[in-house]
Design a protein around this motif. Structure first.
Motif, PDB file in Angstrom:
ATOM      1  N   LEU A   1      22.217   7.122  35.957  1.00  0.00           N
ATOM      2  CA  LEU A   1      21.279   6.095  35.501  1.00  0.00           C
ATOM      3  C   LEU A   1      21.230   4.898  36.451  1.00  0.00           C
ATOM      4  CD1 LEU A   1      22.016   6.302  31.686  1.00  0.00           C
ATOM      5  CD2 LEU A   1      19.877   6.940  32.828  1.00  0.00           C
ATOM      6  N   ARG A   2      22.360   4.599  37.081  1.00  0.00           N
ATOM      7  CA  ARG A   2      22.395   3.489  38.035  1.00  0.00           C
ATOM      8  C   ARG A   2      21.655   3.859  39.321  1.00  0.00           C
ATOM      9  NH1 ARG A   2      27.655   2.546  38.275  1.00  0.00           N
ATOM     10  NH2 ARG A   2      27.961   4.054  39.927  1.00  0.00           N
ATOM     11  N   ASN A   3      21.860   5.085  39.801  1.00  0.00           N
ATOM     12  CA  ASN A   3      21.265   5.518  41.064  1.00  0.00           C
ATOM     13  C   ASN A   3      19.823   5.991  40.932  1.00  0.00           C
ATOM     14  OD1 ASN A   3      23.663   4.981  42.434  1.00  0.00           O
ATOM     15  ND2 ASN A   3      24.454   7.025  42.064  1.00  0.00           N
ATOM     16  N   GLN A   4      19.434   6.390  39.723  1.00  0.00           N
ATOM     17  CA  GLN A   4      18.081   6.883  39.485  1.00  0.00           C
ATOM     18  C   GLN A   4      17.508   6.197  38.240  1.00  0.00           C
ATOM     19  OE1 GLN A   4      18.044  11.189  39.370  1.00  0.00           O
ATOM     20  NE2 GLN A   4      19.629  11.294  40.902  1.00  0.00           N
ATOM     21  N   PRO A   5      17.233   4.908  38.317  1.00  0.00           N
ATOM     22  CA  PRO A   5      16.779   4.173  37.134  1.00  0.00           C
ATOM     23  C   PRO A   5      15.457   4.667  36.555  1.00  0.00           C
ATOM     24  CG  PRO A   5      16.584   2.828  39.106  1.00  0.00           C
ATOM     25  CD  PRO A   5      17.290   4.088  39.497  1.00  0.00           C
ATOM     26  N   GLU A   6      14.708   5.409  37.334  1.00  0.00           N
ATOM     27  CA  GLU A   6      13.431   5.928  36.838  1.00  0.00           C
ATOM     28  C   GLU A   6      13.626   7.120  35.899  1.00  0.00           C
ATOM     29  OE1 GLU A   6      14.552   8.493  40.241  1.00  0.00           O
ATOM     30  OE2 GLU A   6      14.608   6.338  39.926  1.00  0.00           O
ATOM     31  N   LYS A   7      14.792   7.728  35.946  1.00  0.00           N
ATOM     32  CA  LYS A   7      15.080   8.898  35.112  1.00  0.00           C
ATOM     33  C   LYS A   7      15.284   8.452  33.664  1.00  0.00           C
ATOM     34  CE  LYS A   7      17.314  13.205  36.148  1.00  0.00           C
ATOM     35  NZ  LYS A   7      18.375  13.905  36.831  1.00  0.00           N
TER      36      LYS A   7
ATOM     37  N   ARG B   1      16.670   8.144  30.007  1.00  0.00           N
ATOM     38  CA  ARG B   1      18.018   8.249  29.465  1.00  0.00           C
ATOM     39  C   ARG B   1      18.216   9.549  28.679  1.00  0.00           C
ATOM     40  NH1 ARG B   1      22.073   4.162  27.223  1.00  0.00           N
ATOM     41  NH2 ARG B   1      21.017   2.824  28.681  1.00  0.00           N
ATOM     42  N   GLN B   2      17.223   9.943  27.880  1.00  0.00           N
ATOM     43  CA  GLN B   2      17.342  11.158  27.070  1.00  0.00           C
ATOM     44  C   GLN B   2      17.480  12.396  27.947  1.00  0.00           C
ATOM     45  OE1 GLN B   2      17.774  10.894  23.812  1.00  0.00           O
ATOM     46  NE2 GLN B   2      18.137  13.072  23.663  1.00  0.00           N
ATOM     47  N   VAL B   3      16.788  12.430  29.072  1.00  0.00           N
ATOM     48  CA  VAL B   3      16.878  13.561  29.996  1.00  0.00           C
ATOM     49  C   VAL B   3      18.277  13.619  30.608  1.00  0.00           C
ATOM     50  CG1 VAL B   3      16.016  14.476  32.193  1.00  0.00           C
ATOM     51  CG2 VAL B   3      14.417  13.577  30.499  1.00  0.00           C
ATOM     52  N   VAL B   4      18.801  12.474  31.002  1.00  0.00           N
ATOM     53  CA  VAL B   4      20.149  12.404  31.574  1.00  0.00           C
ATOM     54  C   VAL B   4      21.181  12.837  30.530  1.00  0.00           C
ATOM     55  CG1 VAL B   4      21.904  10.851  32.537  1.00  0.00           C
ATOM     56  CG2 VAL B   4      19.512  10.632  33.247  1.00  0.00           C
ATOM     57  N   LEU B   5      20.990  12.392  29.316  1.00  0.00           N
ATOM     58  CA  LEU B   5      21.893  12.734  28.218  1.00  0.00           C
ATOM     59  C   LEU B   5      21.923  14.245  27.996  1.00  0.00           C
ATOM     60  CD1 LEU B   5      23.502  11.300  25.811  1.00  0.00           C
ATOM     61  CD2 LEU B   5      21.466  11.756  24.496  1.00  0.00           C
ATOM     62  N   GLN B   6      20.764  14.866  27.920  1.00  0.00           N
ATOM     63  CA  GLN B   6      20.691  16.316  27.704  1.00  0.00           C
ATOM     64  C   GLN B   6      21.286  17.081  28.887  1.00  0.00           C
ATOM     65  OE1 GLN B   6      16.508  16.742  26.936  1.00  0.00           O
ATOM     66  NE2 GLN B   6      16.745  16.333  24.751  1.00  0.00           N
ATOM     67  N   GLU B   7      21.028  16.607  30.078  1.00  0.00           N
ATOM     68  CA  GLU B   7      21.581  17.271  31.260  1.00  0.00           C
ATOM     69  C   GLU B   7      23.108  17.176  31.273  1.00  0.00           C
ATOM     70  OE1 GLU B   7      21.233  17.120  36.115  1.00  0.00           O
ATOM     71  OE2 GLU B   7      19.637  16.204  34.910  1.00  0.00           O
TER      72      GLU B   7
END
Length: 61
Positions: free
Chosen positions: A25-31, A33-39
Motif C-alpha cells: 500500500l505504501r509503494n503502490q498507493p493507487e492499488k 486496499r480490498q484488492v491488496v487484502l484479498q491478494e
C-alpha cells in the motif's frame, strides 16, 4: 481484543501478510486496499480466522 485474536497467536503468516500489505500500500498507493487484502489472504494462505481478522480490521467498507 480477546486472547483468541489472531494477533495474539504466533502466526508468522499473518505477520508476514501484514508487513506485505503495508509495504504494498505504501509503494503502490493507487492499488485498492480490498484488492491488496484479498491478494494477501491468498498469497500467505491464511486461515479463515486470520482472513476474518484482516477483513474486520483493514477493509475499507
Amino acid at each position: 481484543m480477546s486472547e483468541q485474536s489472531p494477533v495474539h497467536t504466533k502466526s508468522t503468516k499473518l505477520k508476514k501478510a501484514l508487513t506485505w500489505m503495508s509495504e504494498t500500500l505504501r509503494n503502490q498507493p493507487e492499488k485498492k486496499r480490498q484488492v491488496v487484502l484479498q491478494e494477501a489472504e491468498l498469497r500467505f494462505d491464511l486461515t479463515p480466522m486470520e482472513c476474518d481478522f484482516l477483513d474486520k480490521h483493514f477493509s475499507t467498507t
